[in-house]
Design a protein around this motif. Sequence first.
Motif, short mmCIF file in Angstrom:
data_model
loop_
_atom_site.label_atom_id
_atom_site.label_comp_id
_atom_site.label_asym_id
_atom_site.label_seq_id
_atom_site.Cartn_x
_atom_site.Cartn_y
_atom_site.Cartn_z
N TYR A 60 -70.16 -25.88 -33.38
CA TYR A 60 -71.55 -26.15 -33.02
C TYR A 60 -71.75 -27.44 -32.24
O TYR A 60 -72.82 -27.65 -31.66
CB TYR A 60 -72.42 -26.15 -34.28
CG TYR A 60 -72.44 -24.79 -34.95
CD1 TYR A 60 -73.09 -23.71 -34.37
CD2 TYR A 60 -71.78 -24.60 -36.17
CE1 TYR A 60 -73.08 -22.46 -34.97
CE2 TYR A 60 -71.78 -23.35 -36.79
CZ TYR A 60 -72.43 -22.28 -36.18
OH TYR A 60 -72.43 -21.06 -36.78
N LEU A 61 -70.74 -28.29 -32.20
CA LEU A 61 -70.80 -29.50 -31.38
C LEU A 61 -69.85 -29.41 -30.18
O LEU A 61 -69.68 -30.39 -29.46
CB LEU A 61 -70.45 -30.73 -32.22
CG LEU A 61 -71.44 -31.07 -33.36
CD1 LEU A 61 -70.89 -32.21 -34.21
CD2 LEU A 61 -72.80 -31.44 -32.79
N ASN A 62 -69.26 -28.24 -29.97
CA ASN A 62 -68.31 -28.04 -28.89
C ASN A 62 -69.05 -27.59 -27.63
O ASN A 62 -69.29 -26.41 -27.41
CB ASN A 62 -67.27 -26.99 -29.31
CG ASN A 62 -66.10 -26.91 -28.34
OD1 ASN A 62 -66.29 -27.04 -27.13
ND2 ASN A 62 -64.92 -26.67 -28.87
N ILE A 63 -69.44 -28.57 -26.80
CA ILE A 63 -70.27 -28.27 -25.63
C ILE A 63 -69.60 -27.31 -24.66
O ILE A 63 -70.24 -26.34 -24.21
CB ILE A 63 -70.69 -29.59 -24.94
CG1 ILE A 63 -71.61 -30.39 -25.87
CG2 ILE A 63 -71.40 -29.30 -23.61
CD1 ILE A 63 -72.02 -31.74 -25.32
N PRO A 64 -68.33 -27.50 -24.29
CA PRO A 64 -67.72 -26.55 -23.35
C PRO A 64 -67.76 -25.11 -23.85
O PRO A 64 -68.01 -24.18 -23.08
CB PRO A 64 -66.28 -27.07 -23.22
CG PRO A 64 -66.38 -28.53 -23.51
CD PRO A 64 -67.42 -28.63 -24.58
N ASN A 65 -67.49 -24.91 -25.15
CA ASN A 65 -67.50 -23.55 -25.69
C ASN A 65 -68.90 -22.94 -25.68
O ASN A 65 -69.07 -21.74 -25.41
CB ASN A 65 -66.94 -23.54 -27.11
CG ASN A 65 -65.43 -23.68 -27.14
OD1 ASN A 65 -64.81 -23.97 -26.11
ND2 ASN A 65 -64.83 -23.48 -28.29
N ILE A 66 -69.91 -23.77 -25.97
CA ILE A 66 -71.29 -23.26 -25.98
C ILE A 66 -71.74 -22.90 -24.57
O ILE A 66 -72.35 -21.84 -24.34
CB ILE A 66 -72.23 -24.29 -26.63
CG1 ILE A 66 -71.92 -24.41 -28.12
CG2 ILE A 66 -73.69 -23.89 -26.42
CD1 ILE A 66 -72.63 -25.54 -28.81
N THR A 89 -78.27 -35.93 -25.23
CA THR A 89 -78.67 -36.02 -23.82
C THR A 89 -77.60 -35.46 -22.89
O THR A 89 -77.93 -34.85 -21.86
CB THR A 89 -78.97 -37.48 -23.44
OG1 THR A 89 -77.85 -38.30 -23.76
CG2 THR A 89 -80.19 -37.99 -24.19
N SER A 90 -76.33 -35.63 -23.24
CA SER A 90 -75.26 -35.09 -22.40
C SER A 90 -75.34 -33.57 -22.33
O SER A 90 -75.17 -32.97 -21.26
CB SER A 90 -73.88 -35.52 -22.93
OG SER A 90 -73.73 -36.92 -22.87
N PHE A 91 -75.61 -32.95 -23.46
CA PHE A 91 -75.73 -31.50 -23.50
C PHE A 91 -76.91 -31.03 -22.65
O PHE A 91 -76.79 -30.07 -21.87
CB PHE A 91 -75.90 -31.04 -24.95
CG PHE A 91 -75.99 -29.55 -25.11
CD1 PHE A 91 -75.00 -28.71 -24.63
CD2 PHE A 91 -77.07 -28.97 -25.77
CE1 PHE A 91 -75.07 -27.33 -24.79
CE2 PHE A 91 -77.16 -27.60 -25.94
CZ PHE A 91 -76.16 -26.78 -25.44
N ALA A 92 -78.05 -31.71 -22.76
CA ALA A 92 -79.22 -31.35 -21.95
C ALA A 92 -78.93 -31.53 -20.47
O ALA A 92 -79.35 -30.71 -19.63
CB ALA A 92 -80.42 -32.20 -22.37
N GLU A 93 -78.20 -32.59 -20.10
CA GLU A 93 -77.86 -32.83 -18.69
C GLU A 93 -76.93 -31.74 -18.17
O GLU A 93 -77.10 -31.24 -17.04
CB GLU A 93 -77.18 -34.20 -18.55
CG GLU A 93 -78.13 -35.37 -18.66
CD GLU A 93 -77.39 -36.69 -18.60
OE1 GLU A 93 -76.16 -36.69 -18.77
OE2 GLU A 93 -78.05 -37.73 -18.39
N ILE A 94 -75.94 -31.36 -18.97
CA ILE A 94 -75.00 -30.33 -18.55
C ILE A 94 -75.72 -29.00 -18.36
O ILE A 94 -75.47 -28.27 -17.38
CB ILE A 94 -73.85 -30.20 -19.57
CG1 ILE A 94 -72.97 -31.46 -19.52
CG2 ILE A 94 -73.01 -28.95 -19.29
CD1 ILE A 94 -71.96 -31.55 -20.64
N CYS A 95 -76.62 -28.67 -19.27
CA CYS A 95 -77.41 -27.43 -19.12
C CYS A 95 -78.14 -27.44 -17.78
O CYS A 95 -78.15 -26.44 -17.04
CB CYS A 95 -78.40 -27.29 -20.26
SG CYS A 95 -77.67 -26.87 -21.85
#
Length: 449
Positions: A60-66, A89-95
């Motif tokens: 659930y914290l694995n951004i590449p997999n999500i 914030t990194s996850f929101a930026e990547i999205c």
Amino acid sequence: MFHKILIANRGEIALRVIRACREMGIRSVIAHSEADRNSLPVRLADERICIGPGPSGKSYLNIPNIISAAFISKAEAIHPGYGFLSENTSFAEICNDVNITFIGPSASVMAVMGDKVSAREAMAAAGLPTLPGTPVLHTLVEAQEAAREIGFPLMLKAVAGGGGRGIRLITSPEEFDRTFVLAQNEVREAFHDDGIYLERYVAKARHIEIQVLVDQYGHGVHLGERNCSCQRRNQKVLEESPSPLLPRELCEEIGMKAIRAVQQVGYRNAGTLEFLVDEQNRYYFMEMNTRLQVEHPVTELVTSLDLVKEQVRIASGLPLQLRQQDVQLRGHAIECRITAEDASAGFRPQTGVVEQYLPPGGPGVRVDSHLFAGYEVPPHYDSLLAKLVVWAENRNEAIARMQRALDEFVIEGVATTIPFHQRLLNHEGFISGDTYTRFIQEEAVSLGI
């Protein structure tokens, strides 16, 4: 409107979002860990993709997999729920970089409001009162100097994260050094950020929060307040709306100032501003949660709104259909967080198989839960099992309804906090509405903990 949304979460909040999507005609995809393969959200989602093993750092914290799961499923948006990556914030930026809509505020605004020190500065500039506090502190020496200026008692808080981690009440200089080092180590491990700040302590403070919604065009409303003063180790255990004892005029004043403040910083989507209110009804901004909160159902019950659907509509670019005068609070709602913890043993976390599960029912009773008989409570995640929420015409009736619902609630196989909530709901201090952030701690003996 979106055709497909990926849910990057688990448990009752994942199920909550799946149900909202189903009613809106949107296909849902659940990104789940191996430990949750047989969970109710995985069973009920339209599609499911395993993103890693049980530990959250690998799932659930694995951004590449999500992100990969979103691409594979062709989801147009991601709902982060609460916890995990909901305020990352990194996850929101990547999205944003890969053209997937993050259902929440922009990364830039999240960066300001998710950092508690910068949020205090931004809200003070927007006209909200704040307690005397410090900038970000990273060393013991600078913290010692700041503590002397503020004076004792004081609160020590982590700049990043949430969930009560890194928060300490320090009553004397003698305990300061050790407490600071322990708290800094805790938040460094939890959030990879050792920033700490100090804040003046307010005795017998009530914890009041304001729910806001702001659309992509800057139009916003507040949805009243929630009283979250029943806490254990800075974690909320019971919430209610509206707040008992606070004058309605004061609550409306805080709400209007809150919505104007978040509009000023360009906030979008759902969010919650948290305040401390002292015994003289003076209020102070603490922090903002830039996401949906665990206790959002109490607001839904007193406003007859669906906050998840509102989040999705805002993220898709639709304007709010509400004006402030359209928001009417009706009746009283109370939420009890039922967790897999044994209150008689210091709230020791529990794991195991749920052997019997019988949720309460009847008028005005809502249960948000992912449980079923045979469900195995995993060791990897937060201990929340269910949110029991009731609504009634007034607070006395809501208390009686909650007491009845708790008596009906059956969860066997693992110890839960149901017995603790039964004692809390019968405590004269709670019944009178005179609760504050250290109420449970100071009434521990009478609450049987």
